[in-house]
Design an enzyme around this catalytic site. Structure first.
Site, PDB file in Angstrom:
ATOM      1  N   GLU A 210       0.935  -1.130  -0.135  1.00 44.82           N
ATOM      2  CA  GLU A 210      -0.034  -0.013  -0.078  1.00 44.82           C
ATOM      3  C   GLU A 210       0.947   0.991   0.086  1.00 44.82           C
ATOM      4  O   GLU A 210       1.549   1.694   0.947  1.00 44.82           O
ATOM      5  CB  GLU A 210      -1.154  -0.038   1.285  1.00 44.82           C
ATOM      6  N   CYS A 244      -2.223   9.651   2.890  1.00 40.58           N
ATOM      7  CA  CYS A 244      -1.727   9.041   1.466  1.00 40.58           C
ATOM      8  C   CYS A 244      -2.538   9.195   0.159  1.00 40.58           C
ATOM      9  O   CYS A 244      -2.099   9.491  -0.694  1.00 40.58           O
ATOM     10  CB  CYS A 244      -1.399   7.294   1.627  1.00 40.58           C
TER      11      CYS A 244
HETATM   12  P1  NAD Z   1       7.954   4.727   5.113  1.00 34.51           P
HETATM   13  O1  NAD Z   1       8.160   3.749   3.761  1.00 34.51           O
HETATM   14  O2  NAD Z   1       9.322   5.690   5.399  1.00 34.51           O
HETATM   15  O3  NAD Z   1       8.014   3.838   6.488  1.00 34.51           O
HETATM   16  C1  NAD Z   1       6.874   2.911   6.579  1.00 34.51           C
HETATM   17  C2  NAD Z   1       7.470   1.596   7.235  1.00 34.51           C
HETATM   18  O4  NAD Z   1       8.410   0.907   6.783  1.00 34.51           O
HETATM   19  C3  NAD Z   1       7.782   2.045   8.776  1.00 34.51           C
HETATM   20  O5  NAD Z   1       7.440   1.166   9.751  1.00 34.51           O
HETATM   21  C4  NAD Z   1       9.300   1.899   8.603  1.00 34.51           C
HETATM   22  O6  NAD Z   1      10.048   1.542   9.775  1.00 34.51           O
HETATM   23  C5  NAD Z   1       9.913   1.030   7.630  1.00 34.51           C
HETATM   24  N1  NAD Z   1      10.829   1.205   7.159  1.00 34.51           N
HETATM   25  C6  NAD Z   1      11.554   2.376   6.847  1.00 34.51           C
HETATM   26  N2  NAD Z   1      12.520   2.062   5.865  1.00 34.51           N
HETATM   27  C7  NAD Z   1      12.735   0.791   5.781  1.00 34.51           C
HETATM   28  C8  NAD Z   1      13.872  -0.095   5.133  1.00 34.51           C
HETATM   29  N3  NAD Z   1      14.614   0.447   4.462  1.00 34.51           N
HETATM   30  N4  NAD Z   1      13.514  -1.461   5.174  1.00 34.51           N
HETATM   31  C9  NAD Z   1      12.501  -2.008   5.598  1.00 34.51           C
HETATM   32  N5  NAD Z   1      11.481  -1.060   6.595  1.00 34.51           N
HETATM   33  C10 NAD Z   1      11.878   0.249   6.389  1.00 34.51           C
HETATM   34  O7  NAD Z   1       6.741   5.484   5.088  1.00 34.51           O
HETATM   35  P2  NAD Z   1       6.339   6.600   5.933  1.00 34.51           P
HETATM   36  O8  NAD Z   1       7.114   7.771   5.995  1.00 34.51           O
HETATM   37  O9  NAD Z   1       5.972   5.947   7.307  1.00 34.51           O
HETATM   38  O10 NAD Z   1       4.868   6.611   5.339  1.00 34.51           O
HETATM   39  C11 NAD Z   1       4.666   7.591   4.347  1.00 34.51           C
HETATM   40  C12 NAD Z   1       4.381   7.134   3.152  1.00 34.51           C
HETATM   41  O11 NAD Z   1       3.391   6.028   3.266  1.00 34.51           O
HETATM   42  C13 NAD Z   1       3.686   7.920   1.989  1.00 34.51           C
HETATM   43  O12 NAD Z   1       4.503   7.793   0.805  1.00 34.51           O
HETATM   44  C14 NAD Z   1       2.458   7.585   2.060  1.00 34.51           C
HETATM   45  O13 NAD Z   1       1.980   7.774   0.760  1.00 34.51           O
HETATM   46  C15 NAD Z   1       2.260   6.190   2.177  1.00 34.51           C
HETATM   47  N6  NAD Z   1       1.150   5.572   2.728  1.00 34.51           N
HETATM   48  C16 NAD Z   1       0.666   4.824   2.064  1.00 34.51           C
HETATM   49  C17 NAD Z   1      -0.768   4.571   2.499  1.00 34.51           C
HETATM   50  C18 NAD Z   1      -1.631   3.626   1.855  1.00 34.51           C
HETATM   51  O14 NAD Z   1      -2.657   3.104   2.541  1.00 34.51           O
HETATM   52  N7  NAD Z   1      -1.488   3.372   0.258  1.00 34.51           N
HETATM   53  C19 NAD Z   1      -1.041   4.784   3.795  1.00 34.51           C
HETATM   54  C20 NAD Z   1      -0.445   5.624   4.620  1.00 34.51           C
HETATM   55  C21 NAD Z   1       0.869   5.995   3.891  1.00 34.51           C
END
Ligand code: NAD
Length: 456
Positions: A210, A244
């Site tokens: 997602e 998002c």
């Molecule tokens: P992110 O990708 O930075 O982090 C998400 C999760 O992944 C966190 O738990 C983080 O600890 C983990 N993570 C980060 N780097 C990682 C790595 N290298 N390896 C493994 N895990 C890792 O996202 P964010 O900043 O927390 O959220 C914002 C983003 O999420 C935006 O792009 C937003 O559009 C998207 N989002 C999508 C939805 C959806 O339903 N499609 C909903 C909410 C947010």
């Protein structure tokens, strides 16, 4: 480096006892989850306030209430969803009957982001439980209070070998991803989505991703401008634009641009007041890094509305930027904050060309009274989902699968789709032993001739 091999072993062993597959067990677990959430409601509201300055209204409506409703809906329908489903059998398979048995994958990993730190960890968990899986939930390190409350609540109500919350950042995710999991459900950024998919490929683990992206919002010349402005202001600036599916930018028809902007300004004043930074209910930006990134966009184009910031409180007022083009940095990536650039157009095909030349959006919003325009956009632009004459609202219907396409994600959930996402569909043909039609066997005289007659 952390090692989660032991946790995985325990969850796998528990899954193999078959207990989690029992329908009565799943129903009880969902009821328990609902009770745990109700019990922790005040703590959750406080933690969301601490982490993001979310108001009680936002915390309840967009995090707690929405999840309780999803549990209620799932409980109402689970018996029906979980039943093996009889399907048609073709004439060529005479004597047999066909069924689809939904079965859980096993040990699932749910990785959640920080913007709706409770909802986005629990909503997938509902699907995982409903389908009969064990689950490890890894919430975001950027909202530590909510992650802590979530971990405490789950620990109090569920044994670790069934459901557990593992707190931590990137290293924790990486260590969990090193293990062999049966399903990975990830919500987060496009960049990290690629890392997750790569890690999953090591064990050929199926994934739901997602993700995010730039979600366009088109305001056509025949739109109801007052309603459009209010619904856009609501969808964009809730959670300070850290949603998002928030409209990322607006494409407004040149002929109604001025009128629309006036309505937008009025709507913003009505919703957030004349001094939004003093509004105690206004969500803050999650971190200094995100604040600095967002603030840098304020020097682009012209500020039509807003533009006030407070580094100390990590606040940026609802801001509308005009005189923006695709050359500006604010148009490079998902904004994910309370800044709304406005572009103008004269002909709808220009808009379509521009959008389809960019990665497929997670959401698209179109304001128009014309059915023809609606159908044209739906036919020509691929995107995850969206609304006609509204924003964001599609996410809260359990009848609408929620997910992206292409860069904005893979797979979907909510309602029955959550159950399906966390279930493998096992296809079973039950054959009769009362007779055995010989046609399939290689030693039948004129066998090929008969087969050719059947497979015309
Ligand atoms: P992110 O990708 O930075 O982090 C998400 C999760 O992944 C966190 O738990 C983080 O600890 C983990 N993570 C980060 N780097 C990682 C790595 N290298 N390896 C493994 N895990 C890792 O996202 P964010 O900043 O927390 O959220 C914002 C983003 O999420 C935006 O792009 C937003 O559009 C998207 N989002 C999508 C939805 C959806 O339903 N499609 C909903 C909410 C947010």
């Amino acid at each position: 480096m952390f090692n989660y091999a032991d946790l995985l072993l325990k969850q796998r062993a528990y899954f193999q006892t078959g207990e989690t597959k029992d329908l009565a067990f799943r129903i009880e677990a969902l009821q328990k989850l609902g009770n745990a959430i109700r019990e922790g409601e005040q703590q959750l509201i406080q933690s969301l306030k601490d982490d993001l300055n979310k108001s009680e209204f936002d915390a309840y409506s967009t995090e707690i209430g929405i999840v309780l409703e999803e549990i209620r809906f799932t409980l109402k329908n689970l018996r029906r969803w979980a039943k093996p489903r009889k399907v048609k059998t073709p004439f060529t398979h005479i004597g047999s009957k066909s069924y689809i048995y939904p079965e859980p994958y096993g040990v699932t990993l749910i990785i959640a982001p920080w913007n709706y730190p409770f909802q986005l960890a629990i909503a997938p968990l509902i699907g995982a439980i409903a389908a009969g899986n064990c689950a490890i939930v890894k919430p975001s390190e950027l909202t530590p209070r909510t992650s802590e409350v979530l971990a405490e609540l789950m620990k109090r109500h569920f044994p670790k070998e069934y459901i557990t919350v593992v707190e931590g950042g990137v290293e924790t995710s990486e260590a969990l991803l090193n293990e062999r999991l049966d399903y990975i459900f990830f919500t987060g950024s496009v960049e990290v989505g690629k890392i997750i998919m790569k890690a999953a490929s090591k064990h050929l683990t199926p994934v739901t991703l997602e993700l995010g992206g730039k979600s366009p919002c088109i305001v056509h010349q025949d739109a109801n401008l007052k309603i459009a402005a209010k619904r856009i202001a609501w969808g964009k600036f809730m959670n300070a634009g850290q949603t998002c599916i928030a409209p990322d930018y607006i494409y407004v028809h040149k002929s109604i641009k001025e009128a629309f902007l006036t309505h937008l300004r009025n709507a913003l004043t009505e919703l957030y007041g004349l001094e939004p930074l003093k509004n105690m209910e206004y969500t803050r930006i999650v971190s200094k890094r995100h604040f600095n990134r967002l603030e840098s966009f304020l020097s682009e184009g012209s500020i039509f509305h807003g533009g006030e910031t407070s580094l100390e409180q990590l606040l940026i007022s609802p801001t509308v930027l005009t005189d923006i083009t695709w050359e500006d940095k604010v148009m490079d990536n998902e904004i994910f904050g309370p800044i709304l650039p406005v572009l103008e157009y004269e002909q709808l095909p220009e808009v379509v060309t521009e959008i389809v030349n960019h990665p497929k959006p997670l959401a698209l919003y179109l304001f128009t009274e014309s059915n023809t325009v609606q159908e044209k956009i739906l036919a020509h632009v691929s995107f995850g989902g969206g609304c006609i004459n509204d924003t964001v609202y599609h996410i809260s219907s359990p009848y609408l699968p929620f997910g992206g396409v292409g860069n904005s994600g893979t797979g979907a959930y909510h309602g029955k789709e959550s159950f399906d996402t966390f279930s493998h569909k096992k296809s079973i043909l039950k054959q009769t032993t009362l007779f055995d039609i010989p046609l399939r066997y290689p030693n039948v005289k004129n066998g090929l001739k008969y087969i050719k007659m059947v497979f015309k």
